[in-house]
Design an enzyme around this catalytic site. Structure first.
Site, PDB file in Angstrom:
ATOM      1  N   GLY A 192      14.966  75.394  98.794  1.00  0.00           N
ATOM      2  CA  GLY A 192      15.565  75.061 100.086  1.00  0.00           C
ATOM      3  C   GLY A 192      14.879  75.818 101.209  1.00  0.00           C
ATOM      4  N   GLU A 230      22.143  76.784  90.960  1.00  0.00           N
ATOM      5  CA  GLU A 230      22.767  78.107  90.757  1.00  0.00           C
ATOM      6  C   GLU A 230      23.223  78.251  89.303  1.00  0.00           C
ATOM      7  OE1 GLU A 230      23.506  80.955  92.284  1.00  0.00           O
ATOM      8  OE2 GLU A 230      22.551  80.581  94.216  1.00  0.00           O
ATOM      9  N   ARG A 252      47.591  52.049 101.952  1.00  0.00           N
ATOM     10  CA  ARG A 252      47.043  50.837 101.371  1.00  0.00           C
ATOM     11  C   ARG A 252      48.041  50.198 100.401  1.00  0.00           C
ATOM     12  NH1 ARG A 252      43.136  46.860 101.767  1.00  0.00           N
ATOM     13  NH2 ARG A 252      42.535  46.140  99.697  1.00  0.00           N
TER      14      ARG A 252
END
Lengths: 657, 657
Positions: A177, A424, A310
């Protein structure tokens, strides 16, 4: 059995869940508005640009930098920094990972492995965000077994510098990263070689780009390209072609090199030194577990709220169609997952508190507690990230076609958190780590495992670790000892009985694994790999049972510490559902080993269904207790559907015109 | 127990798996090269443009249009067209869905629901791909319960036209493929109203765009926006504001409107007529199940091949690190999933053959067989799509960080197939459909369920359906009757015993559900919803057990029809692993109901582990049997890793320079 109150204030739940770092959580809720949320449909470049920009704009009030010493712009508060990462995960997971790389991994490594020289030179810029960096450990060929990294860093006393080198393609640093776009420096892990001797893996602080963003001579940087998710994170690959690194860039808290190349370290054993170094970085694993759970809470909030608006299919005993949340099958999906999420929240909170105690002080770290912490962090990282993957998938399905549209957030939550199960630390490898700790503890206790203890492969893989009892232990023991001798006399909602089942299961599985290892050591001496491998499924099951126990005990301790009676009563029912769901899911093993009778197993299923009915009216309260700001949900159907439902009420008869 | 041969030719497996439509599979392997594969990192617009272009370029030799009558450019071969969709799913899932929308849903509806007038006017252009269309059934407010669609289409005898109208926002057509970009016409489903009376849902062929691609007057088209996957499919939303539709655009095979508005239909009951219409479209559901399994085979091929080159952690009894596939935990992930994939392949093949028989002829369709087909299609769609979601996720994790990179295909397989669990029928709703068919069959057989049969809600939801026995029935009964009376006397690898367990489990669960429904009907007469809802979890478990039995029986029949002895022996071991994995996963229920003793349950686990060891050397063969061309895997790590491993062999000692 119905002890749950009719109405519970979500604010009461929130106070309990927010815990000691409520200020961090509130700061996020206050300071992070729509501007920080993911944008649906961006290209990778757009996402990287946006996230990179927002990272630098994260207000200092959030506590995201709190883990660093105050003198460098931090707040000497490790726990706060981890809770901040967790909260960021509810805003945008790319932003969370990017922050985790910068301040958790990169900054954390400089702080933990470096010394004052490095801190004074770099830490202030790292904390402020003016110096972006990478954590370059994983290689293409070695991710789980990082002790075997192939990158080398060889000291040359003639020049007083190290030579950092990637010997072949499989040794390149991968998935790193901040590497593809933003990183200016990297903490690089490599095998240290000096005076012709290898000393194992160490870390160096290495510049990788110049001030214009171009790779420095000898450094090759590639983009890892599009990923399943986390579009805003610039993962890349790093290779080093005999890059010269000054001697003082070795992060030398645990090992020093003299000018003549003499190596010295307070920890003699290479392996032990490396694991000590890794141990200082345990907060990364703790952060990922917490972030996974935070994303799970977002997904459950969306699915539960959607299921409360819903409707589908009519019923003769009502004018309107039935709400999804009123269906047993829907409750069976959402509520046990919600109960597990509560349980894991308490377990994570306990872990962060422990981390803060163990690593938060300035004095020396208690080695025994440190080992416990590492094992707990590994186990809860695996449990939380797998729970996230399963639950977010279930939530997406529970929202039907709407759950597949990016505008309803669930696709992003799913894609972004997916990698957590393998980064990790791969979850399966982490469970083995937990199990090995338990097995070693067992050996120490009984002293009779010489047979397998001598098998070199096993011994090599078993680190010295005695697993502790949880914080709730006195309470747990009191509850267990109050259970009558015969199971039939006690309700399956008796907390002591539930705790006893969890404890027995762990202990019995551990016994079984030890017995099998011992038999294997006796019969397969020439095949050390088989001794361990043939028991691998048992070993993993031991770890899973251990994590379940630790989680239940944390939940019990959390309820015990709750003063508000209404909240306590509700949490207690949620805890019943968690415990009985775990028991129901593993009833095969429990029946096989006479821990449950068939009649009692059926009772468990009946009581679970009863709890679903009882908790149905509290579903919305339970997700409101997570206190996720409406804007953060970033979900179109929750904004539009209530309005649509109102319109529908006027037109509920097909054909009205 | 080791009957599996040492070496099996993957070509032999391939011949068995390819089955009667081998020509379709081979045509795909021959004609579809790299050009048709997904491109990683595209924007949504790029993907839509590419897929739309490629759709028109799909060679006629593939059989993708074979389902249509020869006179309109098809081949009168329904089965071939479904196998073609399945094969396309291994190339690019966006292309597969787009083809499914165009030729399966849109073209299929025109063919099945229209009459010669419509066929002559449109079918040739639909088949050739010069007329793109949509299948506009699902609405924002109604996806599972499509009988309750809110769109209306009202006939006006004054003008001789229908008035098609969307009464409110929840009635808009949603998630419609081909709508956002390419569709020129749509088959629109709506409530038919004439002379002041409603006649239920019917379908019309409606132009939605002019020749320049602009929406026609009264038609509003919105883009559904970014999705979790399927970037190349242009899903959209359609609303109609009093759009005039000529009388002859009603697809009138099952109902006609006279000029004066008189309604007539060969099927009197509105509900029965609608389900008959839906039944003609069952091939859509069959295609999705097949496509899900095809994608699963791609994912397993990648994960198994990766596990055969990727090494991690050393062992003292070998020079090199251990291959992932040699770890028991890895085998426990991959091999049972692979065995289930084989089992489902045979079940799907049987389903396609049945569909081809039932709907392939030109004569009238046998109603009983049609009902069986619909139930089987529903159940296997649910089983295959859930298996796909779980297995592709597992494969992605089994490849670690590499599995998260788009270049390694798994993220695309995962994201693209995710929607399959809820489209073409939500899986949970489909399982209930299967169960209700079984319950009705039970009622017919025993004639004693009046108690619940009279509860109007239940009756309304139970369609008349008697579930058939599978094709393998005589063989199955022979195997079961050969099992000795006492379980202890027979090995858990006895096929008859396995079949008996599967059959007993289904029957016992069905008995239990019926008993509960009957009790509910007696005690909850005033709450018809509760009668059904309180048993929903049991009902779903009945369906799951039924699908498992059907799948195992299809596998057994498939092996029985295999002539090659070596292939047969290998498939037989794979079938053992499938059957015993299902038994192991559900051992809780089996122990609870005395179908297994604790000792026998432990034996099952031991034998499963034994089978993993036995099948380990055949893992690669089993995926090679799928015969997926290397290029189709489109996976960077499989191209690069072998080279990298060779390089590593030269540098296997860290520190070599």
């Amino acid at each position: 059995m119905s002890n749950a109150p009719a109405v519970v204030d979500p604010g009461g739940l929130r106070a309990v869940l927010d815990g000691p770092w409520a200020w961090v959580r509130d700061a996020h809720r206050k300071h992070l508005d729509e501007r920080f949320l993911p944008v649906y449909g961006e290209t990778g470049d757009q996402a990287r640009e946006r996230v990179s920009r927002l990272l630098a704009e994260l207000p200092v009030e959030l506590g995201i930098r709190a883990g660093f010493p105050t003198e460098y712009g931090g707040g000497d508060d490790v726990g706060g920094s981890i809770v901040a990462i967790e909260m960021l995960a509810q805003v945008d997971l790319s932003l969370m990972v990017k922050a985790g790389v910068q301040w958790g991994l990169f900054g954390g490594a400089v702080a933990a492995l470096g010394t004052t020289r490095h801190h004074d030179a770099y830490l202030r810029d790292i904390v402020s965000g003016s110096l972006f960096g990478c954590f370059a450990m994983t290689e293409t060929g070695h991710g789980s077994d990082v002790q075997q990294l192939r990158t080398t860093c060889t000291y040359d006393p003639q020049t007083g510098t190290f030579d950092l080198h990637t010997p072949h393609e499989a040794a390149r640093k991968d998935y790193i990263g901040n590497a593809a776009r933003d990183g200016r420096m990297a903490v690089v892990f490599a095998q240290l070689i000096t005076n012709g001797r290898k000393h194992g893996v160490h870390a160096w602080l290495v510049p990788i780009r110049d001030e214009h963003g171009n790779p420095l001579p000898g450094v090759t940087i590639c983009d890892a390209g599009p990923k399943a998710g986390l579009l805003g994170v610039d993962n890349g690959r790093l290779s080093f072609d005999h890059v010269s690194v000054p001697r003082d860039m070795l992060l030398d808290r645990y090992a020093q090199i003299a000018e003549d190349g003499t190596y010295s370290s307070p920890i003699e054993d290479d392996s032990r030194r490396f694991f000590t170094m890794l141990g200082t970085l345990v907060r990364g694993r703790v952060s990922v577990g917490g972030a996974a759970s935070a994303a799970t809470r977002s997904a459950l909030t969306i699915a539960v709220r959607y299921g409360d608006i819903r409707r589908q299919f009519g019923t003769p005993d009502a004018d309107r169609e039935v709400l999804l949340n009123d269906y047993l099958a829907h409750q069976r999906k959402l509520l046990p997952a919600l109960a597990t999420t509560y349980a894991l929240h308490f377990a994570q909170a306990e872990l962060v508190a422990t981390l803060s105690e163990v690593q938060g002080g300035s004095g020396p770290v208690d080695e025994h507690r440190q080992r416990e912490l590492e094992s707990r962090a590994a186990g809860l990282k695996a449990a939380q990230t797998w729970h996230a993957t399963r639950t977010i998938q279930m939530c997406r399905e529970a929202c039907g076609g709407a759950g597949y549209l990016a505008e309803n957030r669930l696709p992003g939550l799913k894609a972004d958190t997916d990698v957590f199960t393998t980064f990790e630390g791969d979850n399966t490898v982490l469970l083995q780590l937990v199990a090995k700790g338990l097995l070693t503890g067992y050996r120490d206790e009984f002293g009779s495992l010489d047979g397998w203890g001598r098998a070199s492969f096993v011994a090599e893989h078993v680190r010295e670790m005695v697993l502790e009892r949880t914080a709730a232990r006195p309470l747990v023991e009191r509850l267990i000892s109050a259970v009558p001798g015969r199971d039939e006399e006690v309700a399956v909602t008796d907390r002591g009985w539930q705790l006893k089942i969890f404890e027995d299961r762990e202990r019995h599985r551990l016994d079984g694994a030890v017995r099998r290892l011992r038999n294997g050591a006796a019969t397969k001496k020439d095949h050390p790999f088989d001794i361990f491998n043939d028991v691998q499924d048992h070993v993993i099951a031991v770890a899973a049972a251990h994590i379940d126990r630790v989680t239940l005990e944390a939940f019990v301790a959390g309820i015990d510490a709750t003063a508000d009676q209404a909240v306590r009563a509700l949490l207690s029912r949620v805890c019943d559902l968690y415990a009985l769901s775990v028991i129901e899911a593993d009833k095969g093993w429990l029946l096989e080993h006479a821990r449950l009778t068939p009649a009692r197993a059926k009772t468990v299923t009946g009581v679970v269904n009863g709890l679903l009915k009882e908790l149905r009216p509290h579903m919305r309260t339970l997700v409101d207790g997570f206190a996720i700001p409406d804007a953060w949900l970033n979900c179109a159907v929750l904004r539009e559907e209530p309005r649509r439902q109102e319109t529908m009420a006027d037109h509920d008869v097909a054909g009205g015109r």
